[in-house]
Design an enzyme around this catalytic site. Structure first.
Site, PDB file in Angstrom:
ATOM      1  N   LYS A 253       1.225  -1.278   0.109  1.00 43.40           N
ATOM      2  CA  LYS A 253      -0.040   0.496   0.422  1.00 43.40           C
ATOM      3  C   LYS A 253       1.480   1.674  -0.241  1.00 43.40           C
ATOM      4  O   LYS A 253       0.954   2.097  -1.154  1.00 43.40           O
ATOM      5  CB  LYS A 253      -0.680   0.022   1.117  1.00 43.40           C
ATOM      6  CG  LYS A 253      -2.508   1.035   1.090  1.00 43.40           C
ATOM      7  CD  LYS A 253      -2.561   0.782   2.762  1.00 43.40           C
ATOM      8  CE  LYS A 253      -3.819   0.021   2.621  1.00 43.40           C
ATOM      9  NZ  LYS A 253      -5.147   0.241   2.328  1.00 43.40           N
TER      10      LYS A 253
ATOM     11  N   HIS B 223     -20.079   9.339   4.657  1.00 44.57           N
ATOM     12  CA  HIS B 223     -19.974   8.109   5.274  1.00 44.57           C
ATOM     13  C   HIS B 223     -21.599   7.909   5.066  1.00 44.57           C
ATOM     14  O   HIS B 223     -21.902   8.948   5.852  1.00 44.57           O
ATOM     15  CB  HIS B 223     -18.647   7.515   6.349  1.00 44.57           C
ATOM     16  CG  HIS B 223     -19.262   6.562   6.285  1.00 44.57           C
ATOM     17  ND1 HIS B 223     -19.268   5.045   6.031  1.00 44.57           N
ATOM     18  CD2 HIS B 223     -20.430   5.376   7.175  1.00 44.57           C
ATOM     19  CE1 HIS B 223     -19.404   4.327   6.838  1.00 44.57           C
ATOM     20  NE2 HIS B 223     -20.081   4.356   7.632  1.00 44.57           N
TER      21      HIS B 223
HETATM   22  C1  GAR Z   1     -21.444   7.181  -1.281  1.00 46.40           C
HETATM   23  O1  GAR Z   1     -23.068   6.490  -0.509  1.00 46.40           O
HETATM   24  C2  GAR Z   1     -20.358   7.138   0.230  1.00 46.40           C
HETATM   25  O2  GAR Z   1     -21.308   7.334   1.201  1.00 46.40           O
HETATM   26  C3  GAR Z   1     -20.261   5.985   0.195  1.00 46.40           C
HETATM   27  O3  GAR Z   1     -19.699   5.068  -0.901  1.00 46.40           O
HETATM   28  C4  GAR Z   1     -21.218   5.791  -1.972  1.00 46.40           C
HETATM   29  C5  GAR Z   1     -20.283   6.613  -3.337  1.00 46.40           C
HETATM   30  O4  GAR Z   1     -21.447   6.551  -4.382  1.00 46.40           O
HETATM   31  N1  GAR Z   1     -18.626   5.694   0.965  1.00 46.40           N
HETATM   32  C6  GAR Z   1     -18.485   4.666   1.574  1.00 46.40           C
HETATM   33  O5  GAR Z   1     -18.893   4.050   1.684  1.00 46.40           O
HETATM   34  C7  GAR Z   1     -17.196   4.464   2.563  1.00 46.40           C
HETATM   35  N2  GAR Z   1     -16.867   3.777   4.192  1.00 46.40           N
HETATM   36  P1  GAR Z   1     -21.172   7.518  -5.788  1.00 46.40           P
HETATM   37  O6  GAR Z   1     -19.753   6.820  -5.820  1.00 46.40           O
HETATM   38  O7  GAR Z   1     -21.933   7.682  -6.180  1.00 46.40           O
HETATM   39  O8  GAR Z   1     -20.744   9.402  -5.195  1.00 46.40           O
END
Ligand code: GAR
Length: 213
Positions: free
Chosen positions: A76, A120
């Site tokens: 990483k 989140h």
């Molecule tokens: C969003 O709901 C964001 O909050 C979540 O991924 C989705 C991305 O949607 N993130 C997480 O769960 C981080 N732990 P998008 O690609 O349409 O913006």
């Protein structure tokens, strides 16, 4: 915005948005940035997945895309070093994680201390992880929501900038809840970025995001 908080509003920040998938938050952020909902300028999208639909959105919006393939790197940190060097070239001062499904290591987080935000889809600290909307729905909570937080070395646990709650109704199914969460995300991420860039704030005891102005 160094050290414990921001010592001066960072109104001319060059901003990168990190995505792995759909990119709806990225698009909402770019559109709001162009309508001056927050200062600074989104100049770059970073992806770790060459098939992410976010790339198509970036192309349509005229935002350059940086794809760094993680697979050739032995670990990483080696990957993140390359990413960090690229971000230096772009003079990026603020990073917005928007559905970036890769956990950043302490090496990278320290390089951008207090300059990485994440959105989140739950009321943290409840329902951390990659399937928060489903987890909250299946758990049967009556209230869930969205959190924007500063990224620290833990996972989904940095100081909270903004949270909004949303009631789950009897009529909701997982799809409708997801749609409602996303609409809320698209509103509050820009609000949180505006706070971080235009207000004075500090982090108290490594935990609380506190406004000073
Ligand atoms: C969003 O709901 C964001 O909050 C979540 O991924 C989705 C991305 O949607 N993130 C997480 O769960 C981080 N732990 P998008 O690609 O349409 O913006």
């Amino acid at each position: 915005m160094a050290g414990k908080g921001n010592t001066r509003p960072l109104t001319d920040a060059r901003i990168a948005v990190f995505c792995s998938g759909n990119g709806s938050n990225f698009e909402a952020l770019v559109r709001k940035n162009r309508r001056s909902a927050f200062p600074g300028c989104i100049v770059l999208m970073v992806v770790d997945n060459p098939r992410a639909y976010a790339i198509e959105r970036a192309r349509r919006l005229g935002i350059p895309v940086l794809y760094v393939d993680p697979s050739p790197y032995e670990n990483k940190q080696a990957y993140e070093k390359v990413l960090y060097e690229e971000l230096r070239v772009w003079k990026i001062e603020l990073i917005l994680l928007a559905g970036f499904m890769r956990i950043l290591s302490p090496f990278f987080v320290r390089k951008y201390k207090n300059r990485i935000l994440n959105i989140h889809p739950s009321l943290l600290p409840s329902f951390k992880g990659a399937s928060a909307i489903r987890d909250a729905f299946e758990y049967g909570v009556k209230v869930t929501g969205v959190t924007v937080h500063i990224v620290n070395e833990g996972v989904d646990e940095g100081p909270i900038v903004l949270q909004r709650a949303l009631k789950i109704s009897e009529d909701d199914n997982l799809d409708s809840l997801e749609a409602r969460i996303h609409r809320l995300e698209h509103r509050i991420y820009a609000e949180a970025v505006n706070i971080v860039l235009s207000r004075s704030w500090k982090i108290v005891k490594g935990r609380k995001f506190v406004l000073c102005d």
